[in-house]
Design an enzyme around this catalytic site. Structure first.
Site, PDB file in Angstrom:
ATOM      1  N   SER A  66       1.125  -5.792   2.541  1.00  0.00           N
ATOM      2  CA  SER A  66       2.630  -5.962   3.140  1.00  0.00           C
ATOM      3  C   SER A  66       3.532  -6.769   2.534  1.00  0.00           C
ATOM      4  O   SER A  66       4.582  -7.402   2.630  1.00  0.00           O
ATOM      5  CB  SER A  66       2.423  -6.787   4.348  1.00  0.00           C
ATOM      6  OG  SER A  66       2.209  -7.749   4.962  1.00  0.00           O
ATOM      7  N   HIS A 110       5.569  -6.143   8.211  1.00  0.00           N
ATOM      8  CA  HIS A 110       4.684  -7.523   8.192  1.00  0.00           C
ATOM      9  C   HIS A 110       4.926  -8.674   7.138  1.00  0.00           C
ATOM     10  O   HIS A 110       4.501  -9.454   7.038  1.00  0.00           O
ATOM     11  CB  HIS A 110       3.712  -7.406   8.998  1.00  0.00           C
ATOM     12  CG  HIS A 110       3.564  -6.921  10.130  1.00  0.00           C
ATOM     13  ND1 HIS A 110       2.431  -6.466  10.599  1.00  0.00           N
ATOM     14  CD2 HIS A 110       4.450  -6.434  11.075  1.00  0.00           C
ATOM     15  CE1 HIS A 110       2.281  -5.412  12.081  1.00  0.00           C
ATOM     16  NE2 HIS A 110       3.979  -5.514  12.187  1.00  0.00           N
ATOM     17  N   ASN A 116      -3.708  -7.451   8.094  1.00  0.00           N
ATOM     18  CA  ASN A 116      -4.162  -7.188   6.767  1.00  0.00           C
ATOM     19  C   ASN A 116      -3.982  -7.967   5.992  1.00  0.00           C
ATOM     20  O   ASN A 116      -5.104  -8.230   5.383  1.00  0.00           O
ATOM     21  CB  ASN A 116      -3.414  -5.847   5.914  1.00  0.00           C
ATOM     22  CG  ASN A 116      -3.976  -5.866   4.872  1.00  0.00           C
ATOM     23  OD1 ASN A 116      -2.571  -6.670   4.109  1.00  0.00           O
ATOM     24  ND2 ASN A 116      -4.943  -6.033   4.129  1.00  0.00           N
ATOM     25  N   GLU A 125       0.324  -0.872  15.178  1.00  0.00           N
ATOM     26  CA  GLU A 125      -0.726   0.376  15.190  1.00  0.00           C
ATOM     27  C   GLU A 125      -1.550   0.887  16.419  1.00  0.00           C
ATOM     28  O   GLU A 125      -1.860   2.381  16.831  1.00  0.00           O
ATOM     29  CB  GLU A 125      -1.466   0.627  14.043  1.00  0.00           C
ATOM     30  CG  GLU A 125      -2.187   1.697  13.600  1.00  0.00           C
ATOM     31  CD  GLU A 125      -3.386   1.466  12.373  1.00  0.00           C
ATOM     32  OE1 GLU A 125      -4.492   1.604  12.442  1.00  0.00           O
ATOM     33  OE2 GLU A 125      -2.627   0.676  11.104  1.00  0.00           O
ATOM     34  N   THR A 145      -6.818   1.030  11.795  1.00  0.00           N
ATOM     35  CA  THR A 145      -6.802   1.466   9.507  1.00  0.00           C
ATOM     36  C   THR A 145      -7.297   0.048   8.624  1.00  0.00           C
ATOM     37  O   THR A 145      -7.593   0.392   8.198  1.00  0.00           O
ATOM     38  CB  THR A 145      -5.677   1.710   8.764  1.00  0.00           C
ATOM     39  OG1 THR A 145      -4.711   1.430   9.534  1.00  0.00           O
ATOM     40  CG2 THR A 145      -5.283   3.777   9.850  1.00  0.00           C
ATOM     41  N   CYS A 174       0.879  -1.193  -0.102  1.00  0.00           N
ATOM     42  CA  CYS A 174       0.090  -0.214   0.101  1.00  0.00           C
ATOM     43  C   CYS A 174       0.698   1.259  -0.042  1.00  0.00           C
ATOM     44  O   CYS A 174       2.258   1.182   0.054  1.00  0.00           O
ATOM     45  CB  CYS A 174      -1.218  -0.114   1.159  1.00  0.00           C
ATOM     46  SG  CYS A 174      -0.277   0.391   3.217  1.00  0.00           S
ATOM     47  N   CYS A 193       2.810   6.163   8.241  1.00  0.00           N
ATOM     48  CA  CYS A 193       1.205   6.860   7.915  1.00  0.00           C
ATOM     49  C   CYS A 193       0.870   7.339   7.493  1.00  0.00           C
ATOM     50  O   CYS A 193      -0.078   8.143   8.739  1.00  0.00           O
ATOM     51  CB  CYS A 193       0.995   5.058   6.656  1.00  0.00           C
ATOM     52  SG  CYS A 193      -0.432   5.185   5.748  1.00  0.00           S
ATOM     53  N   HIS A 213       3.008   2.281  10.820  1.00  0.00           N
ATOM     54  CA  HIS A 213       2.540   1.449  12.158  1.00  0.00           C
ATOM     55  C   HIS A 213       2.221   3.360  12.314  1.00  0.00           C
ATOM     56  O   HIS A 213       1.088   3.220  13.410  1.00  0.00           O
ATOM     57  CB  HIS A 213       2.940   0.899  12.475  1.00  0.00           C
ATOM     58  CG  HIS A 213       3.060  -0.514  11.929  1.00  0.00           C
ATOM     59  ND1 HIS A 213       3.828  -1.507  10.598  1.00  0.00           N
ATOM     60  CD2 HIS A 213       1.818  -1.613  11.330  1.00  0.00           C
ATOM     61  CE1 HIS A 213       4.010  -2.388  10.488  1.00  0.00           C
ATOM     62  NE2 HIS A 213       2.758  -2.176  10.719  1.00  0.00           N
TER      63      HIS A 213
END
Length: 290
Positions: free
Chosen positions: A271, A40, A229, A132, A168, A12, A96, A74
């Site tokens: 990731s 990660h 994620n 995060e 997020t 991302c 981010c 994060h």
């Protein structure tokens, strides 16, 4: 045989930026500290380690002085910045922008004055201990309540005002379910505000990755074991195509999975580096042509 890599998979924006900042510094100096794994994904962490990126813990950070340290996408709690300032550490901040905005919103909610003088109740839908989430909880001096799923809403004090946020990268469906459950429990005199803070670059991948998974006979989901994620996206793949398998790299491919398959799809998390998915594809092409 068709072997296709999902165009929507891969890093991302936040991860791409963090890695770019790391590589820029490594190209200049050959060494850089990073607080926690930059992403990660152990394969990408190892690649950057070979270029001079040294991963450190929060305990090690306190012992460092007069160096440069990268903060990954994060985000970090205020305490980390205080330590850096005290130890004359130069921060390369790759937080981010989406996470940074969320940190500011939670901090504002927590510090908003209440008519009754009671501290606001900030609730975060997220994974306890996740990097995060630690940064988000830090915006409330450690007082935010973290709930991981619908089963944990009993931990909320329904007699106090509730301000709900989300990590997020959590599931949008899961967040909506928690919002509805809270609405059904609160009294008329309790203020409840929910903020959908889920990153759309993650949430929007779900319908796309489901469509991709459904059109192939076999799905290889390339992902690191630590990726929250990745767990969410893989679950969607598995639901759309039961013949889906999560692997960290090509060495984990079971040859039996490939038997009689005419169409294989390769995808991954936010990731997952593109080069790793390409490596899996190359392995399959060589395996199937031999």
């Amino acid at each position: 045989m068709v072997i296709e890599i999902d165009n929507g998979s891969g890093f991302c924006f936040g991860v791409t930026t963090a890695i770019s900042k790391a590589e820029e510094e490594l190209d200049k100096t050959g060494h850089l500290y990073c607080l926690g794994d930059i992403v990660h994904n152990s394969n990408e962490v190892e690649r950057l380690k070979q270029k001079g990126l040294e991963t450190i813990t929060h305990e090690q950070l306190q012992e460092l002085h007069n160096v440069k340290v990268l903060l990954r996408a994060h985000g970090e709690p205020p305490e980390t910045y205080e330590i850096a300032k005290r130890n004359n550490i130069e921060i390369i901040d790759a937080t981010c922008p989406v996470v940074l905005q969320l940190q500011r919103r939670i901090n504002k909610s927590y510090n908003s004055p209440q008519d009754d003088g009671i501290q606001p109740q900030v609730v975060i839908y997220g994974k306890r201990g996740h990097a995060e989430v630690n940064g988000l909880v830090g915006q409330t001096q450690g007082n935010a309540l973290v709930i991981e799923n619908l089963d944990e809403i009993d931990k909320i004090d329904f007699n106090r005002n509730i301000y709900l946020y989300s990590q997020t990268t959590k599931s949008l469906q899961g967040f909506k379910a928690i919002v509805e459950a809270i609405k059904n429990r609160i009294g008329d005199d309790v203020e409840f505000k929910s903020y959908d803070t889920i990153c759309r670059s993650v949430a929007n991948r779900i319908p796309q990755i489901r469509q991709f998974a459904a059109k192939h006979e076999l799905i290889l989901f390339v992902c690191g074991s630590k990726s929250s994620n990745g767990k969410i996206l893989f679950a969607e793949c598995l639901d759309a195509n039961p013949n889906s398998h999560m692997i960290s790299n090509e060495t984990e491919i079971n040859p039996e999975w490939l038997h009689d398959k005419k169409s294989i799809g390769i995808c991954g998390a936010t990731s997952t580096p593109r080069w790793l998915m390409n490596q899996v594809k190359t392995f399959l092409e060589q395996k199937l042509s031999s």
